[in-house]
Design a protein around this motif. Structure first.
Motif, PDB file in Angstrom:
ATOM      1  N   VAL A 132      -6.981  20.548   2.712  1.00 16.99           N
ATOM      2  CA  VAL A 132      -8.179  20.011   3.026  1.00 16.99           C
ATOM      3  C   VAL A 132      -8.058  19.030   4.259  1.00 16.99           C
ATOM      4  CG1 VAL A 132      -9.354  20.357   1.132  1.00 16.99           C
ATOM      5  CG2 VAL A 132      -8.242  18.412   1.333  1.00 16.99           C
ATOM      6  N   GLY A 133      -6.669  18.611   4.590  1.00 13.44           N
ATOM      7  CA  GLY A 133      -6.727  17.546   5.508  1.00 13.44           C
ATOM      8  C   GLY A 133      -5.133  17.250   6.003  1.00 13.44           C
ATOM      9  N   ILE A 134      -4.753  16.323   6.800  1.00 10.31           N
ATOM     10  CA  ILE A 134      -3.356  16.369   7.066  1.00 10.31           C
ATOM     11  C   ILE A 134      -2.980  14.886   7.305  1.00 10.31           C
ATOM     12  CG2 ILE A 134      -3.528  16.658   9.374  1.00 10.31           C
ATOM     13  CD1 ILE A 134      -0.712  18.038   9.426  1.00 10.31           C
ATOM     14  N   LEU A 135      -2.001  14.218   6.948  1.00  7.48           N
ATOM     15  CA  LEU A 135      -1.525  12.836   7.040  1.00  7.48           C
ATOM     16  C   LEU A 135      -0.138  12.899   7.589  1.00  7.48           C
ATOM     17  CD1 LEU A 135      -2.246  11.705   3.343  1.00  7.48           C
ATOM     18  CD2 LEU A 135      -3.554  11.266   5.432  1.00  7.48           C
ATOM     19  N   TYR A 136      -0.140  11.730   8.706  1.00 14.68           N
ATOM     20  CA  TYR A 136       0.912  11.705   9.454  1.00 14.68           C
ATOM     21  C   TYR A 136       1.729  10.576   9.020  1.00 14.68           C
ATOM     22  CZ  TYR A 136      -1.260  15.117  12.214  1.00 14.68           C
ATOM     23  OH  TYR A 136      -1.635  16.408  12.585  1.00 14.68           O
ATOM     24  N   ARG A 137       3.023  10.463   9.444  1.00 14.94           N
ATOM     25  CA  ARG A 137       4.062   9.169   9.053  1.00 14.94           C
ATOM     26  C   ARG A 137       3.425   7.865   9.047  1.00 14.94           C
ATOM     27  NH1 ARG A 137       9.631   9.474   8.896  1.00 14.94           N
ATOM     28  NH2 ARG A 137       9.424  11.295  10.112  1.00 14.94           N
ATOM     29  N   ARG A 159       0.072  12.878 -11.240  1.00 14.86           N
ATOM     30  CA  ARG A 159       0.813  13.965 -12.256  1.00 14.86           C
ATOM     31  C   ARG A 159       1.881  14.022 -11.793  1.00 14.86           C
ATOM     32  NH1 ARG A 159      -3.700  18.801 -11.913  1.00 14.86           N
ATOM     33  NH2 ARG A 159      -5.543  17.576 -12.866  1.00 14.86           N
ATOM     34  N   PRO A 160       2.834  14.797 -12.685  1.00 12.53           N
ATOM     35  CA  PRO A 160       4.108  14.983 -12.366  1.00 12.53           C
ATOM     36  C   PRO A 160       4.197  15.612 -10.919  1.00 12.53           C
ATOM     37  CG  PRO A 160       3.960  15.481 -14.667  1.00 12.53           C
ATOM     38  CD  PRO A 160       2.429  15.150 -14.096  1.00 12.53           C
ATOM     39  N   GLY A 161       5.006  14.951 -10.015  1.00 11.86           N
ATOM     40  CA  GLY A 161       5.109  15.715  -8.615  1.00 11.86           C
ATOM     41  C   GLY A 161       3.802  15.557  -7.480  1.00 11.86           C
ATOM     42  N   TRP A 162       2.701  14.950  -8.139  1.00  8.66           N
ATOM     43  CA  TRP A 162       1.514  14.951  -7.092  1.00  8.66           C
ATOM     44  C   TRP A 162       0.836  13.600  -7.514  1.00  8.66           C
ATOM     45  CZ3 TRP A 162       0.485  18.716  -3.773  1.00  8.66           C
ATOM     46  CH2 TRP A 162       1.229  20.010  -3.984  1.00  8.66           C
ATOM     47  N   HIS A 163       0.045  13.373  -6.413  1.00  8.16           N
ATOM     48  CA  HIS A 163      -0.812  11.990  -6.116  1.00  8.16           C
ATOM     49  C   HIS A 163      -2.109  12.403  -5.751  1.00  8.16           C
ATOM     50  CE1 HIS A 163       2.227   9.265  -7.150  1.00  8.16           C
ATOM     51  NE2 HIS A 163       2.957   9.486  -5.997  1.00  8.16           N
ATOM     52  N   TYR A 164      -3.207  11.980  -6.659  1.00  7.49           N
ATOM     53  CA  TYR A 164      -4.318  12.230  -6.117  1.00  7.49           C
ATOM     54  C   TYR A 164      -4.874  11.003  -5.145  1.00  7.49           C
ATOM     55  CZ  TYR A 164      -9.537  13.335  -5.809  1.00  7.49           C
ATOM     56  OH  TYR A 164     -10.798  13.576  -5.458  1.00  7.49           O
ATOM     57  N   ILE A 165      -5.137  11.204  -4.097  1.00 13.26           N
ATOM     58  CA  ILE A 165      -5.267  10.179  -2.849  1.00 13.26           C
ATOM     59  C   ILE A 165      -6.588  10.077  -2.008  1.00 13.26           C
ATOM     60  CG2 ILE A 165      -2.981  10.098  -2.407  1.00 13.26           C
ATOM     61  CD1 ILE A 165      -4.762  11.421   0.234  1.00 13.26           C
ATOM     62  N   PRO A 220       0.723  -0.989   0.032  1.00 13.53           N
ATOM     63  CA  PRO A 220       0.085   0.014  -0.103  1.00 13.53           C
ATOM     64  C   PRO A 220       1.000   1.340   0.022  1.00 13.53           C
ATOM     65  CG  PRO A 220      -0.054  -1.068   2.054  1.00 13.53           C
ATOM     66  CD  PRO A 220       1.053  -2.009   1.278  1.00 13.53           C
ATOM     67  N   TRP A 221       0.141   2.210  -0.365  1.00 11.51           N
ATOM     68  CA  TRP A 221       0.997   3.703  -0.394  1.00 11.51           C
ATOM     69  C   TRP A 221       0.827   4.229   1.109  1.00 11.51           C
ATOM     70  CZ3 TRP A 221       2.985   5.774  -4.617  1.00 11.51           C
ATOM     71  CH2 TRP A 221       2.568   5.280  -5.900  1.00 11.51           C
ATOM     72  N   THR A 222       2.210   4.836   1.388  1.00  7.25           N
ATOM     73  CA  THR A 222       2.309   5.058   2.891  1.00  7.25           C
ATOM     74  C   THR A 222       2.894   6.459   2.727  1.00  7.25           C
ATOM     75  OG1 THR A 222       2.782   2.763   3.506  1.00  7.25           O
ATOM     76  CG2 THR A 222       3.507   4.391   5.142  1.00  7.25           C
ATOM     77  N   ILE A 223       2.522   7.104   3.933  1.00  9.69           N
ATOM     78  CA  ILE A 223       3.154   8.494   4.088  1.00  9.69           C
ATOM     79  C   ILE A 223       4.749   8.475   4.807  1.00  9.69           C
ATOM     80  CG2 ILE A 223       2.976  10.848   5.273  1.00  9.69           C
ATOM     81  CD1 ILE A 223       0.863  10.270   2.859  1.00  9.69           C
ATOM     82  N   GLY A 224       5.553   8.889   4.132  1.00 12.63           N
ATOM     83  CA  GLY A 224       7.125   8.814   4.548  1.00 12.63           C
ATOM     84  C   GLY A 224       7.514   9.873   5.266  1.00 12.63           C
ATOM     85  N   THR A 225       6.681  10.831   5.840  1.00 22.65           N
ATOM     86  CA  THR A 225       7.551  12.182   6.398  1.00 22.65           C
ATOM     87  C   THR A 225       6.556  12.414   7.569  1.00 22.65           C
ATOM     88  OG1 THR A 225       8.249  14.492   6.227  1.00 22.65           O
ATOM     89  CG2 THR A 225       5.949  13.661   4.832  1.00 22.65           C
ATOM     90  N   LYS A 226       7.127  13.304   8.534  1.00 28.44           N
ATOM     91  CA  LYS A 226       6.433  13.582   9.729  1.00 28.44           C
ATOM     92  C   LYS A 226       4.957  13.948   9.527  1.00 28.44           C
ATOM     93  CE  LYS A 226       6.873  16.308  14.013  1.00 28.44           C
ATOM     94  NZ  LYS A 226       7.931  17.227  14.863  1.00 28.44           N
ATOM     95  N   ALA A 278       6.632  13.379  -3.243  1.00 27.94           N
ATOM     96  CA  ALA A 278       7.889  13.491  -2.616  1.00 27.94           C
ATOM     97  C   ALA A 278       7.574  12.933  -1.241  1.00 27.94           C
ATOM     98  CB  ALA A 278       8.509  14.872  -2.627  1.00 27.94           C
ATOM     99  N   TYR A 279       6.420  12.938  -0.535  1.00 32.12           N
ATOM    100  CA  TYR A 279       6.305  12.402   0.739  1.00 32.12           C
ATOM    101  C   TYR A 279       5.580  11.084   0.907  1.00 32.12           C
ATOM    102  CZ  TYR A 279       7.614  17.197   1.334  1.00 32.12           C
ATOM    103  OH  TYR A 279       8.325  18.382   1.333  1.00 32.12           O
ATOM    104  N   VAL A 280       5.132  10.567  -0.430  1.00 35.90           N
ATOM    105  CA  VAL A 280       4.276   9.323  -0.385  1.00 35.90           C
ATOM    106  C   VAL A 280       5.282   8.285  -1.117  1.00 35.90           C
ATOM    107  CG1 VAL A 280       2.078   8.222  -1.457  1.00 35.90           C
ATOM    108  CG2 VAL A 280       2.283  10.573  -0.646  1.00 35.90           C
TER     109      VAL A 280
END
Length: 113
Positions: free
Chosen positions: A67-72, A82-88, A46-52, A102-104
């Motif tokens: 619109v929201g925040i995700l944690y490590r 798209r180049p540099g972005w993911h729609y999640i 699965p896709w995971t957040i890799g930063t704080k 860069a963070y996923v």
């Protein structure tokens, strides 16, 4: 006469046995190739957040509204990129939006056979 009849029967049985043995050997060599090439351990995780922490944005730009925040370690579903972005979609809250790529990251699995 008996000897020739016995010899002919033995020859006929030997001839009939060779194609059966060859067919069994051929089937055994084909069977592993018939197995599926992709196993669960071959599939990416699965896709995971890799930063704080990272913001979920309304558009694919750093200047758009958060619109929201995700944690490590948080897991998300990526629908498109798209180049540099993911729609999640955040799997916990259901919030949808854009996150910087860069963070996923995606977990990599390996089969140990």
């Amino acid at each position: 006469m008996r000897f020739t009849r016995a010899a002919l029967c033995a020859a006929a049985l030997a001839t009939a046995a060779v194609p059966i043995a060859a067919t069994a050997a051929t089937a055994a060599s084909i069977a592993p190739a018939a197995l599926p090439l992709v196993r669960d351990c071959d599939r990416p995780g699965p896709w995971t957040i890799g930063t704080k922490a990272v913001n979920i944005r309304s558009k694919a730009s750093a200047g758009s509204t958060a619109v929201g925040i995700l944690y490590r370690g948080h897991r998300v579903t990526v629908h498109s990129s798209r180049p540099g972005w993911h729609y999640i979609t955040d799997l916990t809250t259901g919030v949808k939006g854009w996150v910087s790529s860069a963070y996923v990251y995606r977990e990599v699995r390996m089969c140990l056979d």
